[in-house]
Write a protein that holds these residues in place. Structure first.
Motif, PDB file in Angstrom:
ATOM      1  N   SER A 289      -3.816  13.143  -1.518  1.00  9.98           N
ATOM      2  CA  SER A 289      -3.951  11.694  -1.313  1.00  9.98           C
ATOM      3  C   SER A 289      -5.404  11.221  -1.381  1.00  9.98           C
ATOM      4  O   SER A 289      -5.665  10.034  -1.545  1.00  9.98           O
TER       5      SER A 289
ATOM      6  N   SER B  13      -3.907   0.125  -1.261  1.00 14.61           N
ATOM      7  CA  SER B  13      -2.522  -0.288  -1.027  1.00 14.61           C
ATOM      8  C   SER B  13      -1.556   0.879  -1.148  1.00 14.61           C
ATOM      9  O   SER B  13      -0.612   0.991  -0.366  1.00 14.61           O
ATOM     10  N   GLN B  14      -1.793   1.752  -2.106  1.00 17.45           N
ATOM     11  CA  GLN B  14      -0.935   2.929  -2.259  1.00 17.45           C
ATOM     12  C   GLN B  14      -1.103   3.885  -1.084  1.00 17.45           C
ATOM     13  O   GLN B  14      -0.126   4.444  -0.583  1.00 17.45           O
TER      14      GLN B  14
ATOM     15  N   THR C 209      -5.313  -1.390   8.196  1.00 20.53           N
ATOM     16  CA  THR C 209      -4.061  -0.826   8.657  1.00 20.53           C
ATOM     17  C   THR C 209      -4.407   0.151   9.769  1.00 20.53           C
ATOM     18  O   THR C 209      -5.437   0.822   9.710  1.00 20.53           O
TER      19      THR C 209
ATOM     20  N   ALA D  53      -2.017   3.138   1.931  1.00 22.16           N
ATOM     21  CA  ALA D  53      -1.653   2.513   3.204  1.00 22.16           C
ATOM     22  C   ALA D  53      -0.155   2.437   3.458  1.00 22.16           C
ATOM     23  O   ALA D  53       0.268   1.819   4.434  1.00 22.16           O
ATOM     24  N   THR D  54       0.640   3.057   2.631  1.00 23.87           N
ATOM     25  CA  THR D  54       2.076   3.100   2.898  1.00 23.87           C
ATOM     26  C   THR D  54       2.347   4.158   3.968  1.00 23.87           C
ATOM     27  O   THR D  54       1.639   5.174   4.028  1.00 23.87           O
ATOM     28  N   PRO D  55       3.347   3.938   4.828  1.00 28.84           N
ATOM     29  CA  PRO D  55       3.592   4.872   5.934  1.00 28.84           C
ATOM     30  C   PRO D  55       3.747   6.335   5.508  1.00 28.84           C
ATOM     31  O   PRO D  55       3.264   7.230   6.192  1.00 28.84           O
ATOM     32  N   GLU D  56       4.377   6.567   4.360  1.00 36.72           N
ATOM     33  CA  GLU D  56       4.591   7.953   3.938  1.00 36.72           C
ATOM     34  C   GLU D  56       3.322   8.599   3.364  1.00 36.72           C
ATOM     35  O   GLU D  56       3.264   9.808   3.231  1.00 36.72           O
ATOM     36  N   ARG D  57       2.306   7.820   3.046  1.00 33.77           N
ATOM     37  CA  ARG D  57       1.085   8.377   2.449  1.00 33.77           C
ATOM     38  C   ARG D  57      -0.102   8.386   3.396  1.00 33.77           C
ATOM     39  O   ARG D  57      -1.117   9.006   3.077  1.00 33.77           O
ATOM     40  N   LEU D  58       0.002   7.705   4.540  1.00 36.93           N
ATOM     41  CA  LEU D  58      -1.137   7.700   5.462  1.00 36.93           C
ATOM     42  C   LEU D  58      -1.431   9.119   5.941  1.00 36.93           C
ATOM     43  O   LEU D  58      -0.520   9.830   6.371  1.00 36.93           O
TER      44      LEU D  58
END
Length: 169
Positions: free
Chosen positions: A139, A92-93, A63, A95-100
């Protein structure tokens, strides 16, 4: 999409000669942040390697924006099949936009070609301080087990993009 990254190490003249002999390739020259004159050349073209003794990694996940510039963190680990599934879920968790994490340009999960139970997390950051901030964030918590437990044959290395080389479009 890059599906393979090849790597080699050498002196500046040797790596420059490889680049000169292969002008159609996209190479990134990296310089170690801790060992003087430790240079690594990445071939991110996805084509068969032109290196004499390459390290070849399959890209299992990516990503990001393929900027290839900044602070590189390579984290190496050996995992069982079940542990690989757990790592994949954690990635996967994350790599979400809100967690990057802020400052993260690219996140790769790499598998060494001849070692199916090994994984390399390659993260490319705008600045080394962005990586340091992430290491202290919530994170990062799910990933601490790999570096802190001693159970995963974990080791890491840091590099910076020494000189960026890209193909003309």
């Amino acid at each position: 999409m890059v599906d393979k990254i090849s790597s080699t190490f050498g002196s500046w003249p040797v790596l420059k000669q490889i680049e000169k002999n292969n002008p159609d390739r996209q190479f990134i020259t990296l310089s170690s942040t801790s060992i003087h004159n430790d240079l690594q050349l990445l071939d991110v073209s996805g084509d068969p390697s032109v290196f004499a003794n390459p390290l070849i990694y399959r890209v299992k996940f990516h990503t990001g924006n393929f900027s290839w510039n900044g602070f590189y963190r390579f984290s190496f680990m050996t995992l069982s099949k079940e542990e690989i599934k757990v790592l994949d879920a954690k990635i996967s968790q994350l790599a979400t936009p809100e967690r990057l994490p802020l400052g993260l340009n690219d996140l790769f999960v790499l598998q060494p070609q001849k070692r199916p139970n090994e994984r390399v997390l390659l993260t490319i950051w705008q600045l080394d301080s962005d990586y340091s901030i992430w290491r202290r964030s919530e994170s990062y918590e799910p990933f601490k087990i790999y570096s802190d437990s001693g159970a995963y044959n974990y080791h890491d290395s840091n590099y910076t993009a020494y000189q960026l080389h890209s193909l003309e479009s």
